[in-house]
Structures are given as C-alpha cells and as structure tokens.
Design a protein around this motif. Structure first.
Motif, PDB file in Angstrom:
ATOM      1  N   GLY A  31      18.128  46.560  80.753  1.00 52.90           N
ATOM      2  CA  GLY A  31      17.994  45.303  80.028  1.00 52.90           C
ATOM      3  C   GLY A  31      19.312  44.709  79.597  1.00 52.90           C
ATOM      4  O   GLY A  31      19.355  43.589  79.120  1.00 52.90           O
ATOM      5  N   THR A  48      24.542  46.514  72.464  1.00 56.16           N
ATOM      6  CA  THR A  48      23.505  45.632  71.927  1.00 56.16           C
ATOM      7  C   THR A  48      23.713  45.414  70.437  1.00 56.16           C
ATOM      8  O   THR A  48      23.545  44.303  69.926  1.00 56.16           O
ATOM      9  CB  THR A  48      22.112  46.223  72.190  1.00 56.16           C
ATOM     10  OG1 THR A  48      21.917  46.318  73.603  1.00 56.16           O
ATOM     11  CG2 THR A  48      21.027  45.332  71.623  1.00 56.16           C
ATOM     12  N   GLU A  84      16.368  42.109  69.480  1.00 57.73           N
ATOM     13  CA  GLU A  84      16.812  43.014  70.541  1.00 57.73           C
ATOM     14  C   GLU A  84      16.269  44.431  70.382  1.00 57.73           C
ATOM     15  O   GLU A  84      16.640  45.328  71.142  1.00 57.73           O
ATOM     16  CB  GLU A  84      18.351  43.073  70.570  1.00 57.73           C
ATOM     17  CG  GLU A  84      19.042  41.741  70.757  1.00 57.73           C
ATOM     18  CD  GLU A  84      18.864  41.165  72.153  1.00 57.73           C
ATOM     19  OE1 GLU A  84      18.800  41.946  73.113  1.00 57.73           O
ATOM     20  OE2 GLU A  84      18.771  39.931  72.267  1.00 57.73           O
ATOM     21  N   ALA A  86      13.612  45.993  71.134  1.00 60.82           N
ATOM     22  CA  ALA A  86      12.875  46.638  72.233  1.00 60.82           C
ATOM     23  C   ALA A  86      13.805  47.374  73.185  1.00 60.82           C
ATOM     24  O   ALA A  86      13.353  48.190  73.995  1.00 60.82           O
ATOM     25  CB  ALA A  86      12.046  45.606  73.005  1.00 60.82           C
ATOM     26  N   LYS A  87      15.113  47.101  73.090  1.00 59.26           N
ATOM     27  CA  LYS A  87      16.088  47.821  73.922  1.00 59.26           C
ATOM     28  C   LYS A  87      16.461  49.167  73.310  1.00 59.26           C
ATOM     29  O   LYS A  87      17.128  49.976  73.949  1.00 59.26           O
ATOM     30  CB  LYS A  87      17.358  46.984  74.087  1.00 59.26           C
ATOM     31  CG  LYS A  87      17.176  45.684  74.843  1.00 59.26           C
ATOM     32  CD  LYS A  87      18.491  44.912  74.907  1.00 59.26           C
ATOM     33  CE  LYS A  87      18.335  43.593  75.645  1.00 59.26           C
ATOM     34  NZ  LYS A  87      19.593  42.820  75.653  1.00 59.26           N
ATOM     35  N   ARG A  94      10.064  55.291  71.663  1.00 59.17           N
ATOM     36  CA  ARG A  94       9.757  54.429  72.814  1.00 59.17           C
ATOM     37  C   ARG A  94       8.461  54.864  73.495  1.00 59.17           C
ATOM     38  O   ARG A  94       7.680  54.032  73.967  1.00 59.17           O
ATOM     39  CB  ARG A  94      10.921  54.432  73.811  1.00 59.17           C
ATOM     40  CG  ARG A  94      12.166  53.742  73.271  1.00 59.17           C
ATOM     41  CD  ARG A  94      13.261  53.654  74.319  1.00 59.17           C
ATOM     42  NE  ARG A  94      12.889  52.758  75.407  1.00 59.17           N
ATOM     43  CZ  ARG A  94      13.013  51.436  75.364  1.00 59.17           C
ATOM     44  NH1 ARG A  94      13.475  50.836  74.273  1.00 59.17           N
ATOM     45  NH2 ARG A  94      12.676  50.692  76.402  1.00 59.17           N
ATOM     46  N   LEU A 104       8.160  46.533  76.864  1.00 60.97           N
ATOM     47  CA  LEU A 104       9.552  46.790  76.502  1.00 60.97           C
ATOM     48  C   LEU A 104      10.542  46.180  77.480  1.00 60.97           C
ATOM     49  O   LEU A 104      11.662  45.821  77.094  1.00 60.97           O
ATOM     50  CB  LEU A 104       9.786  48.301  76.387  1.00 60.97           C
ATOM     51  CG  LEU A 104       8.892  49.027  75.368  1.00 60.97           C
ATOM     52  CD1 LEU A 104       9.244  50.503  75.330  1.00 60.97           C
ATOM     53  CD2 LEU A 104       9.007  48.409  73.985  1.00 60.97           C
ATOM     54  N   TYR A 105      10.194  46.098  78.765  1.00 63.30           N
ATOM     55  CA  TYR A 105      11.132  45.542  79.738  1.00 63.30           C
ATOM     56  C   TYR A 105      11.392  44.065  79.478  1.00 63.30           C
ATOM     57  O   TYR A 105      12.494  43.584  79.673  1.00 63.30           O
ATOM     58  CB  TYR A 105      10.628  45.745  81.161  1.00 63.30           C
ATOM     59  CG  TYR A 105      10.852  47.146  81.668  1.00 63.30           C
ATOM     60  CD1 TYR A 105      12.140  47.633  81.867  1.00 63.30           C
ATOM     61  CD2 TYR A 105       9.789  47.989  81.941  1.00 63.30           C
ATOM     62  CE1 TYR A 105      12.363  48.922  82.327  1.00 63.30           C
ATOM     63  CE2 TYR A 105       9.985  49.283  82.409  1.00 63.30           C
ATOM     64  CZ  TYR A 105      11.278  49.740  82.602  1.00 63.30           C
ATOM     65  OH  TYR A 105      11.483  51.011  83.056  1.00 63.30           O
ATOM     66  N   HIS A 107      12.204  42.261  76.844  1.00 63.37           N
ATOM     67  CA  HIS A 107      12.573  42.675  75.488  1.00 63.37           C
ATOM     68  C   HIS A 107      12.261  41.612  74.447  1.00 63.37           C
ATOM     69  O   HIS A 107      12.088  41.939  73.273  1.00 63.37           O
ATOM     70  CB  HIS A 107      14.044  43.081  75.436  1.00 63.37           C
ATOM     71  CG  HIS A 107      15.007  41.951  75.585  1.00 63.37           C
ATOM     72  ND1 HIS A 107      15.481  41.539  76.805  1.00 63.37           N
ATOM     73  CD2 HIS A 107      15.579  41.139  74.659  1.00 63.37           C
ATOM     74  CE1 HIS A 107      16.310  40.530  76.632  1.00 63.37           C
ATOM     75  NE2 HIS A 107      16.388  40.257  75.354  1.00 63.37           N
ATOM     76  N   ASN A 108      12.171  40.343  74.838  1.00 63.30           N
ATOM     77  CA  ASN A 108      11.779  39.331  73.853  1.00 63.30           C
ATOM     78  C   ASN A 108      10.332  39.549  73.404  1.00 63.30           C
ATOM     79  O   ASN A 108      10.013  39.506  72.210  1.00 63.30           O
ATOM     80  CB  ASN A 108      11.970  37.926  74.416  1.00 63.30           C
ATOM     81  CG  ASN A 108      11.220  37.707  75.713  1.00 63.30           C
ATOM     82  OD1 ASN A 108      11.076  38.608  76.528  1.00 63.30           O
ATOM     83  ND2 ASN A 108      10.721  36.493  75.918  1.00 63.30           N
ATOM     84  N   SER A 111      10.108  43.072  71.586  1.00 64.36           N
ATOM     85  CA  SER A 111      10.691  43.004  70.243  1.00 64.36           C
ATOM     86  C   SER A 111       9.760  42.269  69.285  1.00 64.36           C
ATOM     87  O   SER A 111       9.634  42.651  68.110  1.00 64.36           O
ATOM     88  CB  SER A 111      12.054  42.302  70.299  1.00 64.36           C
ATOM     89  OG  SER A 111      12.976  43.048  71.071  1.00 64.36           O
TER      90      SER A 111
END
Length: 679
Positions: A31, A48, A84, A86-87, A94, A104-105, A107-108, A111
């Motif tokens: 990501g 990040t 951010e 979800a990264k 996770r 999760l991929y 991420h918007n 998150s």
C-alpha cells in the motif's frame, strides 16, 4: 506532539491514542506507493507515520489561511490521524480486522471501517469523519484516471454540522494529503483538484468517455508524445475498455505501467477484460501494486525502475502469449491473484528465479565500468531486449544532453539547406532540428532514429516545447520504407555516419563501412529530387602516416589505452610502450583512441564499439560521388579540429611528435561535406 513523543521513545501515549498505536506497529509495506520516495531503501515501517505527521503540520499552516473554526480543525485532525491506519497494526490485530470483514487493501475504506468501530461519539459526527476517511485520496486518483469522480459522491451528501463548512473541510483535507506527497505534485494538480471539488458539490457529474479516462491514466506518457488516440479508433476496442472502466477502480496503474508503451498496455487491458468480466459482482478493484513493487529498485543512490525488468515485461505484452489464463514466457509470468476475502484482483509479475537475479545484476552493473557494460550488453542480447546498439539504458538522457551541447558546431549545415523538407537522420536531442525550425518557420522537419529511448525523449521535448518537427522511429538502412521519392529535399547526417558504419552487421561482417554507408548514401541518392542535398558532418582520419606520442597525466590513462586496444574491433590499434606513462601510436590510431578517451568511462561501452574516423577527406568525397553515380556536385567542404577536444584532453595528456620531446597539435577531427544531386 504525540507522534514526536513516540519518535523520541516516549510510548505512554500509545494507550490513549489508538490510531497512533496502529501506525506505530506498522509491519508491512503493502500500500505504500514507491513513486513518492527518492530511494526504495528509505521506505521503512515509519514512512506512513512520517507522512501522517507531514499532513498534520500542513494542517497547522492551513488554519489561518482558510480561517478554520475549532470544530473544522478537530474534524480534519481526527481524519488525518485515522486515514492511514489500515496500513498498520500488529499481525494479530490485522487478522482480527480481516475476520471483521474490513477491506485493508483499499486503505481508505479499511481505515474508515476501523475508525467507525473504534468510536462511540455521536453517530452524525462519526459518520461525517468516516466519510472523509473513506473518500480521502479519491480526487487525486480520479485525476490520475484510476477511479471515477462519482466515487467521491458521498462527499456531496455530508450532513451539515454546526460551525462546519463542508466544502472548505474537503478542500483543506485534499490540500493536506496532496501537499504532504510533495510541493511539485501539489502545484501541478491543485487547480484540477479545486475543479473536481466544485463538480462534486454541484452534483453535476458527467460520464467520462474511454478516451478521457485513458488520457488521465497515461498523462505522463502523453507528455512524452504518446498518441493514445491511434489505438482507440476501433469501436470494439472502446467498448471493451468501457466495460472494464465501468466496473473497476485501478490502483497503482501509473506507477507500474508508465514506462511501458501503450500498445503493450492495451494488450494487458484486453487480457484483463477477458479474465475479470465474470467477476464484476464480487470484485470492484484491480491493483497493480505487486507489479509496481517488483519493478522499483535503488540504483546509484536513487529510486528507479529496473528498466531491464520493464523491457522484459514489455516484450511479453507485445508478444501476448496466453498460457492457462496467464501471460508468460520463459523469463516472466503475469497473472491475476483474486483475494477471496476482499474485492481486489491483483496484477502481479513473477520473474523466474534466474531472470530475477540476472536482471537485478544487470541494473547494478549498468554504468559501473567497461567490463560491467559488456556484461550488460550480452545480457540484453540474451533476453532479446536490445533492439539497437544506441539504446543506452542507464545514461541516454546524459548522452543526449552532451550531444546537444555541440549544436553550435553543427549550425553551419543549416546555411546550405535548399527549399523543401528536411530529414535529420540520427537527430540526438533534437537541437539541430530546433535550430532549423527557428530559422525556417515553414519547413517540414523530421528526425529519424532507431532508438526507442531517443524517440520517446524527442516526443516529450516536442510536446513540452511546442515544436513543429516530427520524430519518427526508423532504420537508416531502410530509408525507402520511410520516405517516398522526392519527399525529402535535404538529408542531414550529423555526427552519425560513423555510428551507422560501426554498428549494423551486413554480410555477417561488423564495421562493414563499404556495404553499410553505400546502402545509406545510395538510398538517399534515389530518394532525393534533382537539386536536393546530402549534408554530412562526421569524423575523419588524417592523411599523415606519422606517429605520435601520448604522455598520460592521468595515472589511469595507460590502463585505459591498453584496455581500449584490446576491446576495439574496428581495426587493430597498434602502440609501443616507451615507459609507464608514454605510448607511441600511428597518428590515426592515437586519435581514434583519444576520441573515446575524451568521453570517459561512462560511455566507454558504447564508444569502444564506434570507429570515428573511416575516410580521409578526399576519400569521403570520392565515395559519395560513387554512390551518387557522379550525378552530384560538391557545394561545400571543410575539415577542422572540433572545439572542445583540446580543452578536454590536454589536462589529461601531453601530445608529442614520435620522439616524445617536441609538442604536436591534434590533427583535424571533423569533416563537413554538402553535395547536391544533379541528375
């Protein structure tokens, strides 16, 4: 402040700041867009966190500029802290998120799901921030062509909160997340961001055509001169892409595919159409992130695409061999990985173990010296990458710039052009074409080069500087395939005839100057109209049979000469070693070596393959007349020592007569000849 506390190893705040805990324990790199890093090695789990810190610093600056209310600041701060997450997270966390069905991929989206489940604030407030998180970054992705603008429509439906201007909040949020990626990016796209926000809040969305979407996806390539319209003229092709674009959002498309030609990219898109059409009810995203990660590497301290891997992929896509649902050859395989738990299809490029190691070695070896460069060229031949000898993988831009700096010495040719069109064969960086264009506004000017790198650079220059001349990819040995008889009135070969005589292999013979140059000059004679001209600027030999002594000031010079004499295949280079720094050579052998020595180590692998001087001046004239069947007249001829050779060489050598005592001048290096066809 909390981020800085953690960086200084004060971890007490992690219990209170859940978002910070997730970012701090970031343990994967998926990501992270490597485009935004100067070095791949600089990408660390804290990258990040650093990015989030930058967005918050920019928010501080925006408070006064945008006159934000305390509530707007609070909403934006909370959004930036969580957008951010979800990264991040530990492996255990996770796994739990995946069980909860969090995406999760994307991420918007992921998150926003994590944020919503972690808060017990009033629903309206949580939903407001959740929407901002879920849509953050989508406007930028729309500008890149990766998503539809309609994906940001939830922003237009945001509830009205007291002391909050929705449009201002969305504007500042985009300001923070885009400027944090880089000032250059912000300055380039901010105007388009504001236009997009205006459309969102007007709720007047217009369906984008396939061509408009493709132009967004290929914006950088179009700046380099790519003409996507040529590949989208087929109605069937347009309908195929419309189906793909209607159902799927793309992630990391440009980062993975920018350097690959659109014809090859189109083959990949058609492959996707064939293999994902039946999955539109389950999948909504196609990610090229695995391919992107495969291509980027660190090269000489900078982040760069491994161009060797890129070319192998490009060749595969050009050939389009399907094998059980995958594109593959013996070196690389492109296949689709479908995630059973998330709405994502991943496009990945898997290199064979041998190819992966070998192509990584090629990248590391490029530009490291003559022996390494010879290895790289052999490797390119093995993989079928090098379509021509001029495809300088690692220093084409520097080479073209250097060639362009000598334009002032080439302008004399322009004085001898006749009316009609001009073809510059081997135009380098286009400087001579630009000078012709400046002097003759209405002339048709084309530049012909066999190197894909050169043509791409010329197309980019043409578009950025708004030139009228046209670059064409073509072979100097097949000019009749490019031009009709009488179409071109002036053929220019400026500093390239010796390259044409050096590289192509005719009749199984390299350096076959008689066959190669005869073919080129004879073709030009047949193509020229009566009164048309051939204009040549090239290297020459001196008619003297004397010898010269080179005394090296550079301690590495003697080894350079001995290596050159062994590697050069144009003709045998003879020398006699007088002592540790003095060598005696026939004058033409001395100059042939010094032409390469002038360029230095970086260009050795190319220059050692070129014989600069082929003819004496009178031989050159006689050869051209023979190719023109004596149906020509000499309009102008001259020979001289090109400016710069003494300046570059004399700090590194002393040049003596054979006795090694009396200083000698460097002989003439360059020849200009203009002939006109008379019949």
């Amino acid at each position: 402040e909390k981020i800085r506390d953690v960086k200084y190893e004060d971890f007490t705040c992690l219990k209170e700041q859940e978002w910070l805990k997730y970012l701090f324990f970031l343990f994967i790199l998926e990501g992270i867009n490597v485009e935004h890093f100067s070095k791949v090695a600089s990408i660390k789990p804290t990258s990040t966190l650093d990015y989030v810190e930058r967005t918050l610093e920019i928010l501080e600056k925006c408070i006064e500029v945008y006159q934000l209310t305390p509530k707007e600041v609070s909403i934006l701060e909370e959004t930036l802290c969580w957008c951010e997450v979800a990264k991040g997270g530990s492996k255990k966390i996770r796994e739990e998120w995946k069980k909860q069905g969090y995406i999760l991929y994307a991420h918007n989206i992921g998150s926003s799901q994590i944020y919503a489940s972690s808060h017990k604030k009033p629903y309206t407030y949580v939903e407001y921030v959740r929407t901002l998180i879920a849509t953050h970054g989508l406007i930028g992705q729309y500008i890149r062509g990766e998503v539809k603008l309609e994906d940001s429509f939830p922003l237009a439906l945001l509830k009205k909160l007291s002391d909050v201007d929705n449009r201002k909040v969305v504007t500042v949020l985009n300001h923070c997340i885009i400027e944090a990626l880089g000032d250059d990016l912000f300055g380039t796209i901010w105007g388009e961001v504001l236009k997009s926000i205006a459309i969102i809040f007007s709720k007047k969305f217009k369906e984008e055509t396939v061509l408009q979407r493709v132009k967004r996806l290929r914006a950088k390539a179009i700046l380099r001169g790519e003409k996507v319209e040529e590949f989208l003229s087929c109605r069937e092709q347009e309908e195929k892409l419309k189906t793909l674009f209607s159902y799927f959002d793309f992630w990391y498309f440009e980062a993975a595919l920018d350097g690959i030609g659109f014809k090859e990219v189109l083959n990949l898109l058609n492959y996707l159409v064939e293999n994902v059409a039946g999955d539109t009810d389950r999948y909504t995203n196609i990610s090229f992130e695995p391919m992107m990660q495969t291509l980027y590497c660190d090269y000489q301290g900078k982040k760069q695409i491994n161009i060797f891997k890129q070319r192998v992929i490009e060749k595969l896509l050009r050939d389009v061999n399907f094998d059980k649902g995958a594109l593959s050859n013996e070196f690389v395989r492109i296949e689709l990985k479908k995630d059973p738990n998330e709405p994502f299809i991943f496009v990945q490029a898997e290199f064979s173990k041998f190819a992966n190691s070998f192509l990584d070695t090629c990248m590391k070896a490029s530009g490291q010296g003559a022996i390494y460069d010879k290895f790289v060229y052999m490797a390119c031949d093995y993989f079928g990458l090098r379509r021509d000898e001029y495809d300088r993988f690692y220093n084409e831009e520097i080479y073209l710039q250097t060639m362009g700096e000598s334009t002032v010495h080439k302008k004399i040719l322009i004085d001898y052009l006749v009316h009609g069109s001009v073809a510059d064969i081997g135009p380098g960086d286009g400087s001579l074409m630009s000078e012709i264009e400046r002097r003759y506004k209405d002339k048709k000017i084309v530049g012909v080069d066999i190197s894909k790198n050169v043509i791409q650079a010329l197309k980019k220059k043409k578009n950025l500087e708004n030139h009228s001349w046209m670059p064409i990819k073509g072979n100097a040995l097949k000019l009749s395939d490019i031009f009709a008889k009488g179409e071109i009135s002036n053929f220019i070969l400026c500093s390239v005839a010796h390259e044409f005589a050096s590289y192509p292999i005719l009749d199984n013979k390299p350096f076959n100057k008689e066959a190669v140059l005869r073919k080129i000059f004879t073709d030009i004679y047949e193509l020229l109209p009566v009164g048309g001209r051939l204009l040549i600027r090239d290297g020459i030999m001196t008619e003297s049979d004397e010898k010269r002594c080179i005394s090296f000031k550079d301690p590495e010079g003697p080894a350079f000469l001995e290596m050159y004499a062994e590697d050069f295949k144009g003709r045998k280079i003879s020398y006699t070693k007088l002592d540790e720094k003095r060598y005696v050579l026939p004058i033409n052998d001395a100059m042939e070596f010094l032409y390469t020595y002038t360029w230095g180590k970086d260009s050795y692998a190319q220059e050692v393959q070129e014989q600069f001087g082929y003819f004496y001046p009178n031989e050159y004239i006689a050869f051209i007349k023979e190719c023109f069947k004596d149906h020509c007249k000499v309009i102008y001829t001259d020979h001289y020592l090109q400016d710069g050779y003494e300046e570059h060489l004399l700090p590194k050598i002393d040049f003596y007569k054979e006795d090694g005592k009396e200083k000698a001048k460097l002989p003439d290096s360059t020849f200009i000849l203009v002939v006109e066809k008379t019949n």
